[in-house]
Design an enzyme around this catalytic site. Structure first.
Site, PDB file in Angstrom:
ATOM      1  N   LYS A 100     -69.645  20.149   9.725  1.00 38.86           N
ATOM      2  CA  LYS A 100     -68.783  19.397   9.049  1.00 38.86           C
ATOM      3  C   LYS A 100     -67.505  20.078   9.085  1.00 38.86           C
ATOM      4  O   LYS A 100     -66.665  20.696   8.122  1.00 38.86           O
ATOM      5  CB  LYS A 100     -69.047  19.129   7.715  1.00 38.86           C
ATOM      6  CG  LYS A 100     -68.268  17.969   7.061  1.00 38.86           C
ATOM      7  CD  LYS A 100     -69.174  17.434   5.712  1.00 38.86           C
ATOM      8  CE  LYS A 100     -68.168  16.324   4.989  1.00 38.86           C
ATOM      9  NZ  LYS A 100     -67.983  15.067   5.777  1.00 38.86           N
ATOM     10  N   TYR A 138     -65.270  21.407   5.467  1.00 40.55           N
ATOM     11  CA  TYR A 138     -64.893  20.504   4.158  1.00 40.55           C
ATOM     12  C   TYR A 138     -66.147  19.640   3.751  1.00 40.55           C
ATOM     13  O   TYR A 138     -67.004  19.538   4.216  1.00 40.55           O
ATOM     14  CB  TYR A 138     -63.691  19.747   4.385  1.00 40.55           C
ATOM     15  CG  TYR A 138     -64.109  18.404   5.597  1.00 40.55           C
ATOM     16  CD1 TYR A 138     -64.447  18.182   6.710  1.00 40.55           C
ATOM     17  CD2 TYR A 138     -64.155  17.132   4.902  1.00 40.55           C
ATOM     18  CE1 TYR A 138     -64.872  17.348   7.444  1.00 40.55           C
ATOM     19  CE2 TYR A 138     -64.564  16.018   5.378  1.00 40.55           C
ATOM     20  CZ  TYR A 138     -64.739  16.052   6.722  1.00 40.55           C
ATOM     21  OH  TYR A 138     -65.466  14.708   7.379  1.00 40.55           O
ATOM     22  N   LEU A 181     -73.730  14.660  12.239  1.00 41.75           N
ATOM     23  CA  LEU A 181     -73.780  15.460  10.966  1.00 41.75           C
ATOM     24  C   LEU A 181     -74.965  15.015  10.255  1.00 41.75           C
ATOM     25  O   LEU A 181     -75.255  13.785   9.766  1.00 41.75           O
ATOM     26  CB  LEU A 181     -72.354  14.879  10.144  1.00 41.75           C
ATOM     27  CG  LEU A 181     -72.106  15.532   8.977  1.00 41.75           C
ATOM     28  CD1 LEU A 181     -71.729  17.138   9.225  1.00 41.75           C
ATOM     29  CD2 LEU A 181     -71.109  14.914   8.048  1.00 41.75           C
ATOM     30  N   GLU A 212     -74.305   8.624  15.730  1.00 48.53           N
ATOM     31  CA  GLU A 212     -73.968   8.277  14.552  1.00 48.53           C
ATOM     32  C   GLU A 212     -72.752   7.250  14.700  1.00 48.53           C
ATOM     33  O   GLU A 212     -72.519   6.631  15.296  1.00 48.53           O
ATOM     34  CB  GLU A 212     -73.697   9.597  13.638  1.00 48.53           C
ATOM     35  CG  GLU A 212     -72.593  10.213  14.044  1.00 48.53           C
ATOM     36  CD  GLU A 212     -72.484  11.608  13.068  1.00 48.53           C
ATOM     37  OE1 GLU A 212     -72.801  11.762  12.012  1.00 48.53           O
ATOM     38  OE2 GLU A 212     -71.601  12.446  13.740  1.00 48.53           O
TER      39      GLU A 212
HETATM   40  N1  PLP Z   1     -71.089  11.348   9.864  1.00 46.57           N
HETATM   41  C1  PLP Z   1     -69.988  11.807  10.004  1.00 46.57           C
HETATM   42  C2  PLP Z   1     -69.426  12.025  11.100  1.00 46.57           C
HETATM   43  C3  PLP Z   1     -69.110  11.929   8.713  1.00 46.57           C
HETATM   44  O1  PLP Z   1     -67.788  12.319   8.812  1.00 46.57           O
HETATM   45  C4  PLP Z   1     -69.830  11.508   7.468  1.00 46.57           C
HETATM   46  C5  PLP Z   1     -68.921  11.526   6.386  1.00 46.57           C
HETATM   47  O2  PLP Z   1     -67.881  12.129   6.314  1.00 46.57           O
HETATM   48  C6  PLP Z   1     -71.239  11.218   7.583  1.00 46.57           C
HETATM   49  C7  PLP Z   1     -71.750  11.169   8.631  1.00 46.57           C
HETATM   50  C8  PLP Z   1     -71.943  10.719   6.251  1.00 46.57           C
HETATM   51  O3  PLP Z   1     -72.052  12.065   5.513  1.00 46.57           O
HETATM   52  P1  PLP Z   1     -72.122  12.154   4.144  1.00 46.57           P
HETATM   53  O4  PLP Z   1     -73.087  10.913   3.628  1.00 46.57           O
HETATM   54  O5  PLP Z   1     -72.489  13.301   3.449  1.00 46.57           O
HETATM   55  O6  PLP Z   1     -70.715  11.347   3.530  1.00 46.57           O
END
Ligand code: PLP
Length: 285
Positions: A149, A32, A206, A182
């Protein structure tokens, strides 16, 4: 009523239905994206598409949609849902099988689902207006493929719930070596003595689009030194500033961790500088 996209048609969200044999439902077998859009303008469309393609490839789902086709879908949803401040959720699962069998099925079309939801207005670089975050910490107990993701988010949900039950808004996660990975739905940055650092990408994190854009914007600007390097939890607790980043939050200042203030517990000046630069450049991606 909001309008969603499912299997090639636009339908009221409440009327959208999938098969209980959809592998997204049974196994969390899908990928997603969430793309923010303000007044009809998307932030980071191209890098979001790039990450989605990488995710689909990583789990072997073949869906040959061009960026143009995704962009038309996003723009249709924006138009049909009022072009305000929207999160555009895009979801591709491996599709609905005829039985519950772990191996990838042959000849099954992926399910494409998309909808929008309202998000807060475009974040602004203003200490008086931004929400200061209070967060928990916990050992990262998710799987070893956090770079994908995946729609299988139970590990993230449990980590998020942990902070929620404590009256906090996120959980900062660390691995068995006491290194920051994270947060449950964000990437994390720390600031010490005027320098910014964030953990390097690997299977434990991620590759956030906001993280990527922020690193790029900071290094192009050059006024704030920034590094991708291992960050220990001792450094997190000793930081002058801690930020969490995600598409809907952009850069959010953390003022308290496990009930202890970050530095003096105030929103920092580097946060202000970074969010100012981010706001000025975010539509360039
Ligand atoms: N890390 C995780 C586990 C996430 O689910 C998300 C966003 O959903 C992020 C980091 C941040 O990603 P982004 O900046 O692409 O929204």
């Amino acid at each position: 009523m909001s309008i969603a996209f499912l299997d090639d048609s636009y339908v009221p969200l409440e009327e959208a239905r999938i098969s209980p044999l959809d592998r997204g439902f049974l196994f969390g077998d899908g990928i997603y994206e969430v793309i923010p859009s303000y007044g009809g303008k998307m932030v980071g469309f191209k890098p979001h598409m790039h990450r989605m393609r990488q995710g689909l490839e990583a789990i072997g789902i073949e869906l040959n949609w061009s960026d143009q086709k995704w962009s038309e879908l996003c723009n249709q949803l924006i138009q049909k849902n009022g072009a305000g401040n929207l999160g555009i959720y895009l979801h591709v699962s491996r599709g609905a099988d005829t039985s519950r069998f772990h191996a990838f099925p042959d000849g099954v079309e992926p399910t494409v689902f998309a909808f929008t939801f309202e998000i807060a207005s475009s974040p602004v670089a203003d200490k008086a207006k931004v929400k200061p975050f209070r967060v928990s910490t916990a050992e990262d107990l998710r799987w070893q493929r956090c770079h994908i993701k995946s729609t299988a988010l139970l590990g993230n949900v449990l980590h998020f719930q942990y902070s929620y039950e404590r009256g906090h808004s996120e959980t900062l996660l660390y691995n068995g070596d006491n290194q920051l990975t994270e947060a449950s739905a964000c990437n994390v940055f720390v600031v010490k003595d005027g320098s910014v650092a964030t953990p390097p990408l690997d299977h434990q994190k991620l590759a956030g689009i906001t993280r990527f854009m922020l690193l790029d914007i900071l290094s192009q600007d050059g006024s704030i030194p920034v590094q991708e390097r291992v960050v220990t939890m001792d450094e997190v607790f000793d930081a002058d500033e801690v930020w969490i980043t995600s598409s809907s939050k952009e850069i959010a200042p953390v003022v308290e961790i496990d009930g202890k203030p970050v530095a003096n517990g105030e929103i920092g000046d580097l946060w202000l500088a970074a969010q100012t630069l981010f706001s000025a450049n975010k539509y360039n991606y």
